[in-house]
Design a protein around this motif. Structure first.
Motif, PDB file in Angstrom:
ATOM      1  N   MET A  23      -2.010  48.417   9.332  1.00 30.87           N
ATOM      2  CA  MET A  23      -2.794  49.075  10.459  1.00 30.87           C
ATOM      3  C   MET A  23      -4.213  48.710  10.530  1.00 30.87           C
ATOM      4  O   MET A  23      -4.453  48.594  11.682  1.00 30.87           O
ATOM      5  CB  MET A  23      -2.677  50.761  10.166  1.00 30.87           C
ATOM      6  N   ASP A  24      -5.007  48.611   9.515  1.00 31.50           N
ATOM      7  CA  ASP A  24      -6.129  48.285   9.743  1.00 31.50           C
ATOM      8  C   ASP A  24      -6.475  46.669   9.980  1.00 31.50           C
ATOM      9  O   ASP A  24      -7.467  46.531  10.512  1.00 31.50           O
ATOM     10  CB  ASP A  24      -7.000  48.566   8.454  1.00 31.50           C
ATOM     11  N   ASN A  25      -5.397  45.930  10.032  1.00 34.43           N
ATOM     12  CA  ASN A  25      -5.707  44.436   9.953  1.00 34.43           C
ATOM     13  C   ASN A  25      -4.511  43.880  10.708  1.00 34.43           C
ATOM     14  O   ASN A  25      -3.389  43.599   9.986  1.00 34.43           O
ATOM     15  CB  ASN A  25      -5.773  43.521   8.802  1.00 34.43           C
ATOM     16  N   PRO A  26      -4.271  43.943  12.250  1.00 34.18           N
ATOM     17  CA  PRO A  26      -3.172  43.804  12.909  1.00 34.18           C
ATOM     18  C   PRO A  26      -2.657  42.150  12.581  1.00 34.18           C
ATOM     19  O   PRO A  26      -1.462  42.101  12.778  1.00 34.18           O
ATOM     20  CB  PRO A  26      -3.499  43.759  14.317  1.00 34.18           C
ATOM     21  N   GLU A  27      -3.442  41.528  12.100  1.00 32.28           N
ATOM     22  CA  GLU A  27      -2.919  39.865  11.671  1.00 32.28           C
ATOM     23  C   GLU A  27      -1.980  40.217  10.568  1.00 32.28           C
ATOM     24  O   GLU A  27      -1.036  39.224  10.521  1.00 32.28           O
ATOM     25  CB  GLU A  27      -4.198  39.020  11.120  1.00 32.28           C
ATOM     26  N   LEU A  28      -1.659  41.127   9.934  1.00 33.59           N
ATOM     27  CA  LEU A  28      -1.069  41.401   8.530  1.00 33.59           C
ATOM     28  C   LEU A  28       0.536  42.091   9.046  1.00 33.59           C
ATOM     29  O   LEU A  28       1.283  42.005   8.193  1.00 33.59           O
ATOM     30  CB  LEU A  28      -1.612  42.046   7.646  1.00 33.59           C
ATOM     31  N   LYS A  29       0.339  42.557  10.166  1.00 36.54           N
ATOM     32  CA  LYS A  29       1.618  43.203  10.574  1.00 36.54           C
ATOM     33  C   LYS A  29       2.762  42.373  10.786  1.00 36.54           C
ATOM     34  O   LYS A  29       2.676  41.178  11.166  1.00 36.54           O
ATOM     35  CB  LYS A  29       1.397  43.863  12.029  1.00 36.54           C
ATOM     36  N   GLY A  30       4.051  42.791  10.085  1.00 35.96           N
ATOM     37  CA  GLY A  30       5.162  41.928  10.233  1.00 35.96           C
ATOM     38  C   GLY A  30       5.137  40.820   9.215  1.00 35.96           C
ATOM     39  O   GLY A  30       6.337  40.232   9.225  1.00 35.96           O
ATOM     40  N   LYS A  31       4.285  40.820   8.182  1.00 36.13           N
ATOM     41  CA  LYS A  31       4.026  39.821   7.319  1.00 36.13           C
ATOM     42  C   LYS A  31       4.364  40.375   5.941  1.00 36.13           C
ATOM     43  O   LYS A  31       3.996  41.580   5.558  1.00 36.13           O
ATOM     44  CB  LYS A  31       2.937  39.113   7.292  1.00 36.13           C
ATOM     45  N   PRO A  32       4.991  39.611   4.966  1.00 35.11           N
ATOM     46  CA  PRO A  32       5.190  40.251   3.622  1.00 35.11           C
ATOM     47  C   PRO A  32       3.889  40.245   2.901  1.00 35.11           C
ATOM     48  O   PRO A  32       3.038  39.459   2.710  1.00 35.11           O
ATOM     49  CB  PRO A  32       6.001  38.938   3.061  1.00 35.11           C
ATOM     50  N   LEU A  33       3.481  41.432   2.410  1.00 39.69           N
ATOM     51  CA  LEU A  33       2.143  41.863   1.970  1.00 39.69           C
ATOM     52  C   LEU A  33       2.174  42.563   0.550  1.00 39.69           C
ATOM     53  O   LEU A  33       3.268  43.279   0.477  1.00 39.69           O
ATOM     54  CB  LEU A  33       1.448  42.350   2.985  1.00 39.69           C
ATOM     55  N   ALA A  34       1.284  41.996  -0.196  1.00 39.99           N
ATOM     56  CA  ALA A  34       1.399  42.795  -1.676  1.00 39.99           C
ATOM     57  C   ALA A  34      -0.118  43.355  -1.853  1.00 39.99           C
ATOM     58  O   ALA A  34      -1.204  42.433  -1.566  1.00 39.99           O
ATOM     59  CB  ALA A  34       1.700  41.982  -2.730  1.00 39.99           C
ATOM     60  N   VAL A  35      -0.176  44.822  -2.110  1.00 43.34           N
ATOM     61  CA  VAL A  35      -1.490  45.230  -2.268  1.00 43.34           C
ATOM     62  C   VAL A  35      -1.681  45.089  -3.876  1.00 43.34           C
ATOM     63  O   VAL A  35      -0.899  45.924  -4.568  1.00 43.34           O
ATOM     64  CB  VAL A  35      -1.660  46.720  -1.907  1.00 43.34           C
ATOM     65  N   GLY A  36      -2.925  44.489  -4.362  1.00 42.08           N
ATOM     66  CA  GLY A  36      -3.248  44.288  -5.940  1.00 42.08           C
ATOM     67  C   GLY A  36      -2.417  43.056  -6.232  1.00 42.08           C
ATOM     68  O   GLY A  36      -1.660  42.409  -5.686  1.00 42.08           O
TER      69      GLY A  36
END
Length: 365
Positions: A23-36
């Motif tokens: 939400m805070d970084n629209p460039e990450l939307k729809g992409k596989p993401l891991a926090v940590g």
């Protein structure tokens, strides 16, 4: 089942940490993401749904996650931001009821048997809450609605993401009978495997076992399993749930093999733990040192003091004693300090009792 029921909603945010980052970084939307974590160190705290398709889950190593999903993007967690969002969501909850029991930053139980909106339908309340979270916060949530916390918790996972499931009073036992026992909240991997070995694969299978059989194979938990598969779970929503422990930990950029190098790390952990304890205005007697070795095996060492403490210097001294208590088995990737046996017992006793919320079944769920 009894003709008296509570109306419980379990709200669970969808991939909360990862969704906040997207939400805070629209460039990450729809992409596989891991926090940590990272592709060389650390553990995944949360994964987006795009990453989950590849098998990436919380608590797996960053190295393993990257192997599962070569295009995985790692981002550092921002807990202050997650807490900020969580407060907004809880404020929405309290518009409907004061009986809110947070389980973590991203999930909570709500008892809406009697609610501030005078709405007789828990299903409609859940829909309205989810709609408001999306409109006012920008994130999606899922919800489970039923007669107790146990069934509501399971139901909230049923139509994820961005969905909800209502299990009406007369549907509870049939709903539970169809579920794989590993779906039962509180049945972990080890217990599920043991149940499978005993020929218990579904709620129906579990229900066929007499209480004596379950107590023989599962000890004190046998009664719990006997009751929950019959929809019996009387735990009330506790808005002032007692904190049982407070802790802090650090995963290191490189494995450490010498206790001397670990002492500085323990100081920063003790400072963070002191900050959390003093913020909560609590102290504790039992200090536990958590050691995770480079092969991911865990070891804990504990010491109980004759008095309550929340001072970093005392905590650090005890942690050092525990560190040198015996030789390390291997190089170390993570250290943590937690404190238990807290002095918040009296606070819990002085909390106003929750009034009864059992009412005649004159409403729709």
């Amino acid at each position: 089942m009894s003709e008296h029921y509570r109306k419980i909603i379990h709200v669970d945010m969808d991939a909360f940490y990862a969704s906040v980052e997207q939400m805070d970084n629209p460039e990450l939307k729809g992409k596989p993401l891991a926090v940590g974590g990272s592709e060389v160190r650390g553990v995944v705290s949360a994964a987006s749904y795009e990453a989950r398709k590849y098998g990436v889950r919380s608590a797996i190593s960053g190295i393993q996650a990257k192997k599962l999903c070569p295009d995985l993007i790692f981002v550092r967690p921002r807990f202050d931001r997650y807490k900020e969002i969580s407060k907004k969501i809880r404020k929405i909850f309290h518009d409907y009821t004061d009986l809110v029991e947070p389980l973590s930053l991203d999930e909570a139980y709500l008892d809406v048997t009697e609610n501030k909106k005078g709405n007789p339908s828990a299903t409609l309340i859940a829909q309205e809450i989810r709609k408001r979270i999306f409109e006012e916060v920008g994130l999606t949530a899922s919800a489970g609605i039923s007669v107790n916390k146990f069934v509501a918790k399971i139901a909230s996972d049923y139509n994820k993401p961005n969905g909800q499931k209502t299990v009406n009073p007369d549907e509870v036992e049939a709903f539970l009978e169809k579920l794989d026992v590993k779906k039962f909240y509180g049945v972990g991997k080890v217990t599920a495997e043991k149940m499978y070995q005993l020929g218990i694969f579904t709620g129906y299978d579990l229900k066929q076992k007499p209480l004596e059989y379950l107590e023989k194979h599962f000890g004190n938990s046998g009664l719990h399993y006997y009751q929950i598969v019959r929809g019996i779970h009387n735990s009330a929503v506790k808005p002032n749930r007692k904190i049982k422990s407070v802790g802090a930990e650090r995963t290191f950029g490189e494995n450490l093999s010498s206790e001397i190098f670990m002492e500085d790390r323990l100081l920063s952990i003790a400072k963070e733990l002191e900050k959390r304890l003093q913020k909560s205005k609590i102290s504790g007697k039992t200090i536990t040192l958590k050691i995770k070795y480079s092969d991911f095996t865990l070891q804990t060492r504990s010491k109980t003091l004759p008095y309550f403490v929340n001072d970093k210097n005392i905590i650090l001294d005890v942690a050092k004693d525990l560190l040198y208590q015996e030789r390390l088995r291997n190089s170390v990737r993570l250290l943590g300090i937690s404190i238990h046996n807290l002095n918040n017992e009296e606070k819990t006793k002085t909390t106003l009792p929750q009034k009864s919320v059992s009412v005649q079944l004159k409403f729709e769920f």
